[in-house]
Design a protein around this motif. Structure first.
Motif, PDB file in Angstrom:
ATOM      1  N   UNK A 106       0.800  -1.234   0.000  1.00  0.00           N
ATOM      2  CA  UNK A 106       0.000   0.000   0.000  1.00  0.00           C
ATOM      3  C   UNK A 106       0.833   1.283   0.000  1.00  0.00           C
ATOM      4  N   UNK A 107       2.130   1.180   0.186  1.00  0.00           N
ATOM      5  CA  UNK A 107       2.922   2.396   0.397  1.00  0.00           C
ATOM      6  C   UNK A 107       2.889   3.383  -0.776  1.00  0.00           C
ATOM      7  N   UNK A 108       3.080   2.915  -2.017  1.00  0.00           N
ATOM      8  CA  UNK A 108       2.990   3.895  -3.124  1.00  0.00           C
ATOM      9  C   UNK A 108       1.612   4.570  -3.202  1.00  0.00           C
ATOM     10  N   UNK A 109       0.566   3.816  -2.883  1.00  0.00           N
ATOM     11  CA  UNK A 109      -0.794   4.382  -2.901  1.00  0.00           C
ATOM     12  C   UNK A 109      -0.960   5.453  -1.830  1.00  0.00           C
ATOM     13  N   UNK A 110      -0.456   5.182  -0.634  1.00  0.00           N
ATOM     14  CA  UNK A 110      -0.576   6.136   0.472  1.00  0.00           C
ATOM     15  C   UNK A 110       0.186   7.430   0.153  1.00  0.00           C
ATOM     16  N   UNK A 111       1.379   7.288  -0.380  1.00  0.00           N
ATOM     17  CA  UNK A 111       2.191   8.461  -0.738  1.00  0.00           C
ATOM     18  C   UNK A 111       1.484   9.288  -1.823  1.00  0.00           C
ATOM     19  N   UNK A 112       0.945   8.620  -2.831  1.00  0.00           N
ATOM     20  CA  UNK A 112       0.273   9.328  -3.924  1.00  0.00           C
ATOM     21  C   UNK A 112      -1.028   9.993  -3.446  1.00  0.00           C
ATOM     22  N   UNK A 113      -1.762   9.319  -2.558  1.00  0.00           N
ATOM     23  CA  UNK A 113      -3.006   9.881  -2.030  1.00  0.00           C
ATOM     24  C   UNK A 113      -2.724  11.201  -1.302  1.00  0.00           C
ATOM     25  N   UNK A 114      -1.634  11.227  -0.551  1.00  0.00           N
ATOM     26  CA  UNK A 114      -1.250  12.462   0.145  1.00  0.00           C
ATOM     27  C   UNK A 114      -0.734  13.504  -0.855  1.00  0.00           C
ATOM     28  N   UNK A 115       0.088  13.067  -1.800  1.00  0.00           N
ATOM     29  CA  UNK A 115       0.708  14.005  -2.753  1.00  0.00           C
ATOM     30  C   UNK A 115      -0.346  14.695  -3.623  1.00  0.00           C
ATOM     31  N   UNK A 116      -1.421  13.969  -3.917  1.00  0.00           N
ATOM     32  CA  UNK A 116      -2.495  14.507  -4.759  1.00  0.00           C
ATOM     33  C   UNK A 116      -3.065  15.819  -4.231  1.00  0.00           C
ATOM     34  N   UNK A 125      -3.996  24.951   2.810  1.00  0.00           N
ATOM     35  CA  UNK A 125      -2.535  24.918   2.670  1.00  0.00           C
ATOM     36  C   UNK A 125      -1.796  24.621   3.968  1.00  0.00           C
ATOM     37  N   UNK A 126      -2.327  25.131   5.066  1.00  0.00           N
ATOM     38  CA  UNK A 126      -1.617  25.002   6.345  1.00  0.00           C
ATOM     39  C   UNK A 126      -1.402  23.532   6.722  1.00  0.00           C
ATOM     40  N   UNK A 127      -2.283  22.636   6.215  1.00  0.00           N
ATOM     41  CA  UNK A 127      -2.175  21.217   6.582  1.00  0.00           C
ATOM     42  C   UNK A 127      -1.274  20.401   5.662  1.00  0.00           C
ATOM     43  N   UNK A 128      -0.848  20.968   4.543  1.00  0.00           N
ATOM     44  CA  UNK A 128      -0.147  20.144   3.553  1.00  0.00           C
ATOM     45  C   UNK A 128       1.153  19.501   4.052  1.00  0.00           C
ATOM     46  N   UNK A 129       2.042  20.253   4.724  1.00  0.00           N
ATOM     47  CA  UNK A 129       3.250  19.587   5.231  1.00  0.00           C
ATOM     48  C   UNK A 129       2.922  18.455   6.222  1.00  0.00           C
ATOM     49  N   UNK A 130       1.865  18.640   7.014  1.00  0.00           N
ATOM     50  CA  UNK A 130       1.451  17.610   7.973  1.00  0.00           C
ATOM     51  C   UNK A 130       0.956  16.352   7.252  1.00  0.00           C
ATOM     52  N   UNK A 189       1.666  15.334   4.186  1.00  0.00           N
ATOM     53  CA  UNK A 189       2.791  14.668   3.511  1.00  0.00           C
ATOM     54  C   UNK A 189       3.633  13.885   4.526  1.00  0.00           C
ATOM     55  N   UNK A 190       3.906  14.488   5.679  1.00  0.00           N
ATOM     56  CA  UNK A 190       4.729  13.817   6.693  1.00  0.00           C
ATOM     57  C   UNK A 190       3.990  12.606   7.285  1.00  0.00           C
ATOM     58  N   UNK A 191       2.672  12.737   7.499  1.00  0.00           N
ATOM     59  CA  UNK A 191       1.890  11.620   8.054  1.00  0.00           C
ATOM     60  C   UNK A 191       1.977  10.405   7.126  1.00  0.00           C
ATOM     61  N   UNK A 192       1.917  10.649   5.815  1.00  0.00           N
ATOM     62  CA  UNK A 192       2.045   9.547   4.849  1.00  0.00           C
ATOM     63  C   UNK A 192       3.486   9.036   4.803  1.00  0.00           C
ATOM     64  N   UNK A 193       4.442   9.956   4.804  1.00  0.00           N
ATOM     65  CA  UNK A 193       5.848   9.556   4.676  1.00  0.00           C
ATOM     66  C   UNK A 193       6.306   8.709   5.868  1.00  0.00           C
ATOM     67  N   UNK A 194       5.733   8.997   7.039  1.00  0.00           N
ATOM     68  CA  UNK A 194       6.094   8.266   8.255  1.00  0.00           C
ATOM     69  C   UNK A 194       5.928   6.756   8.118  1.00  0.00           C
ATOM     70  N   UNK A 195       4.849   6.331   7.449  1.00  0.00           N
ATOM     71  CA  UNK A 195       4.551   4.894   7.445  1.00  0.00           C
ATOM     72  C   UNK A 195       5.439   4.111   6.466  1.00  0.00           C
ATOM     73  N   UNK A 196       6.330   4.807   5.766  1.00  0.00           N
ATOM     74  CA  UNK A 196       7.318   4.074   4.975  1.00  0.00           C
ATOM     75  C   UNK A 196       8.300   3.357   5.905  1.00  0.00           C
ATOM     76  N   UNK A 197       8.585   3.995   7.030  1.00  0.00           N
ATOM     77  CA  UNK A 197       9.583   3.441   7.961  1.00  0.00           C
ATOM     78  C   UNK A 197       8.969   2.842   9.229  1.00  0.00           C
TER      79      UNK A 197
END
Lengths: 259, 259
Positions: free
Chosen positions: A197-207, B195-200, B202-210
């Motif tokens: 699910x990781x690429x999907x989660x990243x893309x969902x946020x990036x969108x 806009x104020x939530x965008x960095x949050x 992105x980071x919330x999604x990026x966190x679950x990679x690790x």
């Protein structure tokens, strides 16, 4: 107006750690780190070359800025115990009003970084919104000058608005993460690794950087595909997750088809 | 075993568009694009230099691979109308079983890219998981060879497992996005830009990679901070969003404190 150099941290958790280490990197002098727990105070104090203290009576009166970064439910008690006369004292909470600090000093403020901080995860603060508040125009300038060393997104915001931002952040961060958690539960049932699910989660946020969440929506609830939703409810096992699925799907359908 | 070169697309929506244009870039020959709607068929056909058709009877019998990429609720009807004898035909649905195609041809399969596709948004497919299925070992090899031109993550998966992945994806993508939507509703009430939530986000999604979503969780429900949650429920106005807040917070607390 004297520029800020010496800073005391009250708290040694995730927010305190990220702020203190980043401010140290920007050559601020972190003079003390307080925590109820000696180990936590020692750990952060060592990192930022500060004195470690476990007693609020030991807080120095020589600093230019005092930053209380403790969990929301610990803030009222800490605020009740501190006395710092005319020192500039701020908290880092999205939730609490500035006035929770008013018994401590005549110079109070808020210094709220809108981000989710975890242990062992380095975060680039440069685009993190810092919500700043103070009643005194000089203190606003001082807080801005500190925040600007860390981030390019500084916003002056009162306690009422900040509380709404914090509430919205609970949805965008904690609740979104809980959806990842539920997805993981479903995959574990079938022995499938969460990696898929990781690429999907990243893309969902990036969108949502380019599109509104409304425009970005896809999926069976959005399309009103009742037959898919019925099947999904049949294969779900956990009764709480079934309830979440129903409520989410109903709400997605309703919000996209009522306009 | 003849390598795949000529491909027909049944469907001209987001999934068909992303697959067809990417396969065209990889030098596959997209011979036809079918859509019920002439405008949609024309639009995609022009992009990939294919013949545009609006009648299923006009589908060529000369292609090596037929890819049905239509909404889940349109697939049964399409499948009932096509006849292609021994041609390799696949669908791109996460939800439907492979056997929904069995009346069309003896050579069926699934070619499911696990991603959220939107109009006007280019997606790098190189790390997108492609879930492949077929009963025939040669056809599996053919489908793999096509998928490998697009992505490095190819997975052989049966219909039952794929359906669980699709269900998990609804949580991780559609429901997570709905939490962004609710956050936006809350901010709009106070005239604060999303806009104020965008960095949050992105980071919330990026966190679950690790980290696991369980370890990544933060916030008032996770900490069991009842006083913050009570205040949040007081300032929320929309009754559906209140219901979501309660259910989410209860479930987050329960899942993190029952272990």
């Amino acid at each position: 107006m004297k520029a800020i150099n010496k800073i005391v941290f009250i708290g040694a958790g995730n927010v305190a750690t990220h702020l203190a280490t980043n401010l140290k990197d920007k050559r601020f002098d972190i003079v003390q780190v307080y925590s109820r727990k000696k180990k936590s105070a020692d750990f952060l104090a060592k990192k930022v070359d500060a004195e470690s203290i476990c007693n609020l009576n030991a807080v120095s009166e020589e600093a230019d800025l005092y930053i209380i970064a403790v969990p929301d439910d610990a803030l009222p008690e800490i605020a009740g115990k501190l006395k710092l006369e005319n020192k500039l004292i701020v908290h880092t909470s999205g939730f609490h009003e500035m006035d929770i600090l008013k018994s401590i000093s005549a110079r109070t403020g808020v210094f709220y970084p809108l981000q989710t901080f975890s242990k062992n995860r380095k975060i680039n603060l440069s685009d993190v919104p810092f919500c700043i508040e103070s009643k005194n125009i000089n203190d606003i300038a001082l807080l801005k000058s500190v925040a600007q060393t860390l981030s390019s997104d500084i916003r002056l915001m009162n306690s009422g608005k900040r509380r709404m931002v914090h509430l919205a952040a609970v949805f965008a961060c904690n609740f979104a993460n809980h959806m990842y958690f539920a997805a993981n539960e479903i995959l574990e049932q079938s022995n499938i690794s969460f990696d898929i699910l990781k690429p999907l989660i990243i893309e969902t946020a990036a969108k949502i950087i380019k599109q509104t969440p409304e425009k970005a929506q896809t999926g069976p609830a959005y399309r009103g595909d009742v037959s898919v939703m019925k099947q999904h409810l049949k294969i779900l096992k956990d009764k709480d997750i079934i309830e979440l699925y129903k409520l989410m799907s109903d709400h997605i359908y309703k919000t996209h088809h009522s306009k």
